[in-house]
Scaffold this motif. Structure first.
Motif, mmCIF file in Angstrom:
data_model
loop_
_atom_site.group_PDB
_atom_site.id
_atom_site.type_symbol
_atom_site.label_atom_id
_atom_site.label_comp_id
_atom_site.label_asym_id
_atom_site.label_seq_id
_atom_site.Cartn_x
_atom_site.Cartn_y
_atom_site.Cartn_z
ATOM 1 N N ASN A 296 7.291 -5.183 -3.489
ATOM 2 C CA ASN A 296 7.801 -4.032 -2.728
ATOM 3 C C ASN A 296 8.952 -4.507 -1.843
ATOM 4 O O ASN A 296 8.738 -5.237 -0.882
ATOM 5 C CB ASN A 296 6.695 -3.408 -1.878
ATOM 6 C CG ASN A 296 7.138 -2.131 -1.185
ATOM 7 O OD1 ASN A 296 8.260 -1.664 -1.365
ATOM 8 N ND2 ASN A 296 6.243 -1.543 -0.403
ATOM 9 N N THR A 297 10.143 -4.092 -2.171
ATOM 10 C CA THR A 297 11.310 -4.523 -1.394
ATOM 11 C C THR A 297 11.666 -3.560 -0.261
ATOM 12 O O THR A 297 12.561 -3.855 0.530
ATOM 13 C CB THR A 297 12.543 -4.665 -2.310
ATOM 14 O OG1 THR A 297 12.801 -3.406 -2.953
ATOM 15 C CG2 THR A 297 12.324 -5.753 -3.348
ATOM 16 N N LYS A 298 10.950 -2.410 -0.192
ATOM 17 C CA LYS A 298 11.216 -1.444 0.881
ATOM 18 C C LYS A 298 9.903 -0.921 1.467
ATOM 19 O O LYS A 298 9.584 0.264 1.369
ATOM 20 C CB LYS A 298 12.076 -0.280 0.365
ATOM 21 C CG LYS A 298 13.471 -0.691 -0.068
ATOM 22 C CD LYS A 298 14.285 0.516 -0.529
ATOM 23 C CE LYS A 298 15.696 0.100 -0.922
ATOM 24 N NZ LYS A 298 16.517 1.271 -1.365
ATOM 25 N N PRO A 299 9.139 -1.770 2.107
ATOM 26 C CA PRO A 299 7.866 -1.321 2.684
ATOM 27 C C PRO A 299 8.088 -0.434 3.904
ATOM 28 O O PRO A 299 9.056 -0.596 4.646
ATOM 29 C CB PRO A 299 7.174 -2.629 3.080
ATOM 30 C CG PRO A 299 8.296 -3.587 3.304
ATOM 31 C CD PRO A 299 9.368 -3.206 2.324
ATOM 32 N N VAL A 300 7.154 0.506 4.098
ATOM 33 C CA VAL A 300 7.183 1.419 5.246
ATOM 34 C C VAL A 300 5.822 1.344 5.923
ATOM 35 O O VAL A 300 4.784 1.415 5.248
ATOM 36 C CB VAL A 300 7.489 2.863 4.821
ATOM 37 C CG1 VAL A 300 7.455 3.796 6.036
ATOM 38 C CG2 VAL A 300 8.849 2.940 4.139
ATOM 39 N N VAL A 301 5.824 1.226 7.260
ATOM 40 C CA VAL A 301 4.580 1.114 7.995
ATOM 41 C C VAL A 301 4.719 1.870 9.305
ATOM 42 O O VAL A 301 5.833 2.011 9.836
ATOM 43 C CB VAL A 301 4.236 -0.374 8.269
ATOM 44 C CG1 VAL A 301 5.289 -1.019 9.162
ATOM 45 C CG2 VAL A 301 2.846 -0.520 8.860
ATOM 46 N N SER B 13 -0.248 -3.253 10.563
ATOM 47 C CA SER B 13 0.172 -4.501 9.917
ATOM 48 C C SER B 13 0.865 -4.198 8.596
ATOM 49 O O SER B 13 0.606 -3.166 7.962
ATOM 50 C CB SER B 13 -1.035 -5.405 9.673
ATOM 51 O OG SER B 13 -1.657 -5.777 10.890
ATOM 52 N N VAL B 14 1.730 -5.126 8.171
ATOM 53 C CA VAL B 14 2.458 -4.940 6.930
ATOM 54 C C VAL B 14 2.692 -6.294 6.273
ATOM 55 O O VAL B 14 2.866 -7.308 6.949
ATOM 56 C CB VAL B 14 3.807 -4.227 7.174
ATOM 57 C CG1 VAL B 14 4.725 -5.066 8.060
ATOM 58 C CG2 VAL B 14 4.488 -3.890 5.858
ATOM 59 N N GLU B 15 2.671 -6.291 4.951
ATOM 60 C CA GLU B 15 2.953 -7.514 4.193
ATOM 61 C C GLU B 15 4.325 -7.399 3.542
ATOM 62 O O GLU B 15 4.613 -6.417 2.848
ATOM 63 C CB GLU B 15 1.896 -7.749 3.114
ATOM 64 C CG GLU B 15 2.183 -8.978 2.248
ATOM 65 C CD GLU B 15 1.168 -9.185 1.142
ATOM 66 O OE1 GLU B 15 1.456 -9.953 0.205
ATOM 67 O OE2 GLU B 15 0.088 -8.549 1.210
ATOM 68 N N LYS C 30 1.737 -8.501 12.055
ATOM 69 C CA LYS C 30 0.677 -7.707 12.671
ATOM 70 C C LYS C 30 1.224 -6.949 13.876
ATOM 71 O O LYS C 30 2.155 -7.401 14.540
ATOM 72 C CB LYS C 30 -0.478 -8.617 13.097
ATOM 73 C CG LYS C 30 -1.041 -9.482 11.976
ATOM 74 C CD LYS C 30 -2.053 -10.478 12.513
ATOM 75 C CE LYS C 30 -2.560 -11.398 11.405
ATOM 76 N NZ LYS C 30 -3.509 -12.418 11.923
ATOM 77 N N ASN C 31 0.607 -5.825 14.156
ATOM 78 C CA ASN C 31 0.970 -5.037 15.338
ATOM 79 C C ASN C 31 2.484 -4.792 15.394
ATOM 80 O O ASN C 31 3.171 -5.141 16.353
ATOM 81 C CB ASN C 31 0.513 -5.753 16.614
ATOM 82 C CG ASN C 31 0.557 -4.843 17.835
ATOM 83 O OD1 ASN C 31 0.432 -3.628 17.718
ATOM 84 N ND2 ASN C 31 0.746 -5.433 19.002
#
Length: 293
Positions: A21-26, A31-33, A86-87
């Motif tokens: 995933n080259t465009k993650p959204v959170v 938290s996001v990887e 994280k956070n």
């Protein structure tokens, strides 16, 4: 793992990266990887680096096998190369570059960019509603907040019922003449009528959530033209009476300056028809009366 390119008489080995995933959204505070996967290499221990690019400035996130800056306490490397934050905060929205150096490969360096977007819920919008507007006049209502990301869109409610952006599409609002701008949050009544009276509120919405301002009352009242004209006539009548009173007072001398009588302690006034004459014999003042006919 290794990538094998076969050419006549030679063999080419190259390090290669990929991402799930080259465009993650959170959403903020979650938290996001950031996925960075070594697809191929023959180097047993390649060097891994992560960099953050925001507003044209580049800073290290992971360097020399350890986290840097404020990521020390809230980030880690997962599965050898991926980055977990994280956070998350709104300041984490940026481009992150995963760089891998593999000295044993013919192509020794590869990199991949990950565009992270951290969504922020809207704050309670600031709403401005006029308290009272006369029938037929223009009324402007405003709603805005500047914390949400992406930018919020706005919807207005009257008595807890949503106002349609298109008055013609809803029979309940066909008698209203207003313009609603969902982007700016402005609601303009071009000519209010009694039916526009009510409690108004606004909701700001984006992909991360929504927020609502408190209801505010707007009253539409009839403009009493007869009462206004009557009031003006009363004021004019009072002004005319005051003017006449001042004129009468001037004529009767109430504002005239008092004149000196001509009598004083040092120089008494001369009676009418009396002349004072000094004679040579007496050396003093004598008087004789002369009567003028």
């Amino acid at each position: 793992y290794y990538l094998l390119f076969v050419f006549p008489g030679c063999r080419l080995l190259a390090v290669e990266l990929t991402s799930s995933n080259t465009k993650p959204v959170v959403q903020e505070f979650q938290s996001v990887e950031l996925s960075c996967i070594i697809k191929s290499t023959v180097t047993p221990d390649p060097r891994i680096e992560w960099k953050k690019i925001r507003d044209g400035e580049t800073s290290y996130v992971f360097f020399d096998n350890k986290m840097q800056g404020d990521f020390v306490t809230r980030a880690e490397i997962l599965s050898r190369t991926s980055l977990v934050i994280k956070n998350t905060t709104r300041m984490d929205t940026a481009t992150y570059r995963c760089e891998v150096a593999a000295p044993s490969d013919t192509k020794t360096i590869d990199e991949i960019n990950i565009q992270l977007t951290v969504q922020v819920k809207p704050m309670t919008p600031r709403c401005t509603v006029p308290k009272a507007v006369p029938v037929g006049k223009t009324a402007s209502l405003h709603c805005h907040e500047n914390e949400g990301y992406p930018k919020s869109t706005y919807s207005w409610y009257r008595n807890s019922e949503p106002l349609s952006p298109d008055t013609k599409s809803n029979a309940k609002f066909q008698n209203s003449s207003y313009t609603l701008n969902p982007t700016t949050g402005t609601l303009v009544f071009h000519a209010v009528h009694k039916g526009d009276t009510g409690r108004y509120s606004c909701i700001a919405t984006n992909d991360a959530g929504f927020a609502k301002c408190e209801e505010q009352e707007m009253e539409v009242y009839d403009l009493n033209i007869g009462g206004i004209i009557g009031g003006v006539l009363v004021v004019l009548a009072v002004l005319v009476l005051i003017t006449l009173g001042i004129c009468c007072a001037y004529r009767r001398g109430y504002f005239a300056n008092s004149k000196e009588s001509g009598e004083s302690y040092k120089a008494p006034a001369k009676p009418d028809g009396v002349n004072y004459i000094r004679t040579d014999d007496e050396g003093d003042f004598r008087h004789k009366s002369s009567f003028v006919i």
